[in-house]
Scaffold this motif. Structure first.
Motif, PDB file in Angstrom:
ATOM      1  N   THR A   1       2.006  -2.236  -6.058  1.00 35.13           N
ATOM      2  CA  THR A   1       1.328  -0.952  -5.910  1.00 35.13           C
ATOM      3  C   THR A   1       1.936   0.022  -6.910  1.00 35.13           C
ATOM      4  N   GLN A   2       1.072   0.766  -7.575  1.00 38.09           N
ATOM      5  CA  GLN A   2       1.520   1.661  -8.644  1.00 38.09           C
ATOM      6  C   GLN A   2       2.050   2.971  -8.067  1.00 38.09           C
ATOM      7  N   VAL A   3       3.199   3.372  -8.536  1.00 35.53           N
ATOM      8  CA  VAL A   3       3.751   4.693  -8.220  1.00 35.53           C
ATOM      9  C   VAL A   3       3.859   5.468  -9.520  1.00 35.53           C
ATOM     10  N   THR A   4       3.195   6.604  -9.551  1.00 41.21           N
ATOM     11  CA  THR A   4       3.215   7.470 -10.734  1.00 41.21           C
ATOM     12  C   THR A   4       3.840   8.805 -10.354  1.00 41.21           C
TER      13      THR A   4
ATOM     14  N   SER B   1       0.848  -1.188   0.000  1.00 44.02           N
ATOM     15  CA  SER B   1       0.000   0.000   0.000  1.00 44.02           C
ATOM     16  C   SER B   1       0.887   1.243   0.000  1.00 44.02           C
TER      17      SER B   1
ATOM     18  N   LEU C   1       6.960   9.527  -1.123  1.00 40.37           N
ATOM     19  CA  LEU C   1       5.939   8.539  -0.808  1.00 40.37           C
ATOM     20  C   LEU C   1       6.540   7.518   0.143  1.00 40.37           C
TER      21      LEU C   1
ATOM     22  N   GLY D   1       1.131   3.493  -2.603  1.00 41.38           N
ATOM     23  CA  GLY D   1       1.427   4.042  -3.915  1.00 41.38           C
ATOM     24  C   GLY D   1       0.447   5.136  -4.294  1.00 41.38           C
ATOM     25  N   GLY D   2       0.736   5.797  -5.390  1.00 41.25           N
ATOM     26  CA  GLY D   2      -0.150   6.856  -5.859  1.00 41.25           C
ATOM     27  C   GLY D   2       0.555   7.792  -6.802  1.00 41.25           C
ATOM     28  N   LEU D   3      -0.075   8.931  -7.005  1.00 44.30           N
ATOM     29  CA  LEU D   3       0.451   9.964  -7.899  1.00 44.30           C
ATOM     30  C   LEU D   3       1.204  11.002  -7.075  1.00 44.30           C
TER      31      LEU D   3
END
Length: 116
Positions: A110-113, A7, A18, A9-11
């Motif tokens: 989890t995506q990290v952008t 958990s 982050l 991750g995000g923009l």
């Protein structure tokens, strides 16, 4: 049943920070070395950082040195990746992994952008 749940991750904008978390269950967490990997589109999965079972030893990919910090809390069965000074090239799906002898477990990622 082994579970690794990432958990955090995000923009985030370039230069931002982050903290990723990975909660483990179903195995004896304190006996496993833990790692963070990442995979960007069209690229192979690569090691970002690793930490020994006790937390006494860490190592980092050159791209992460000085910007990322891996840590763990064996009482909470959780490993963390603090990421600072994020760059667009850090954008990827980040996975945690548990390793001991011939056993390896993976989380779902989890995506990290990183984008402005």
């Amino acid at each position: 049943q082994v579970q690794l749940v990432e958990s955090g991750g995000g923009l985030v904008q370039p230069g931002g920070s982050l903290r990723l978390s990975c909660a483990a269950s179903g195995f004896t967490f304190s006996r496993y070395a833990m790692s963070w990997y990442r995979q960007a589109p069209g690229k192979e999965r690569e090691l970002v950082a690793a930490i020994s079972s006790t937390g006494g030893s860490t190592n980092y990919a050159d791209s992460a040195k000085g910007r990322f910090t891996i840590s763990r809390d064996n009482a909470k069965n959780t490993v963390y990746l603090q990421m600072t000074s994020l760059k667009p090239e850090d954008m990827a799906v980040y996975y945690c992994s548990a390793t001991r002898a011939d056993s390896r477990y993976w989380g779902q990622g989890t995506q990290v952008t990183v984008s402005s």
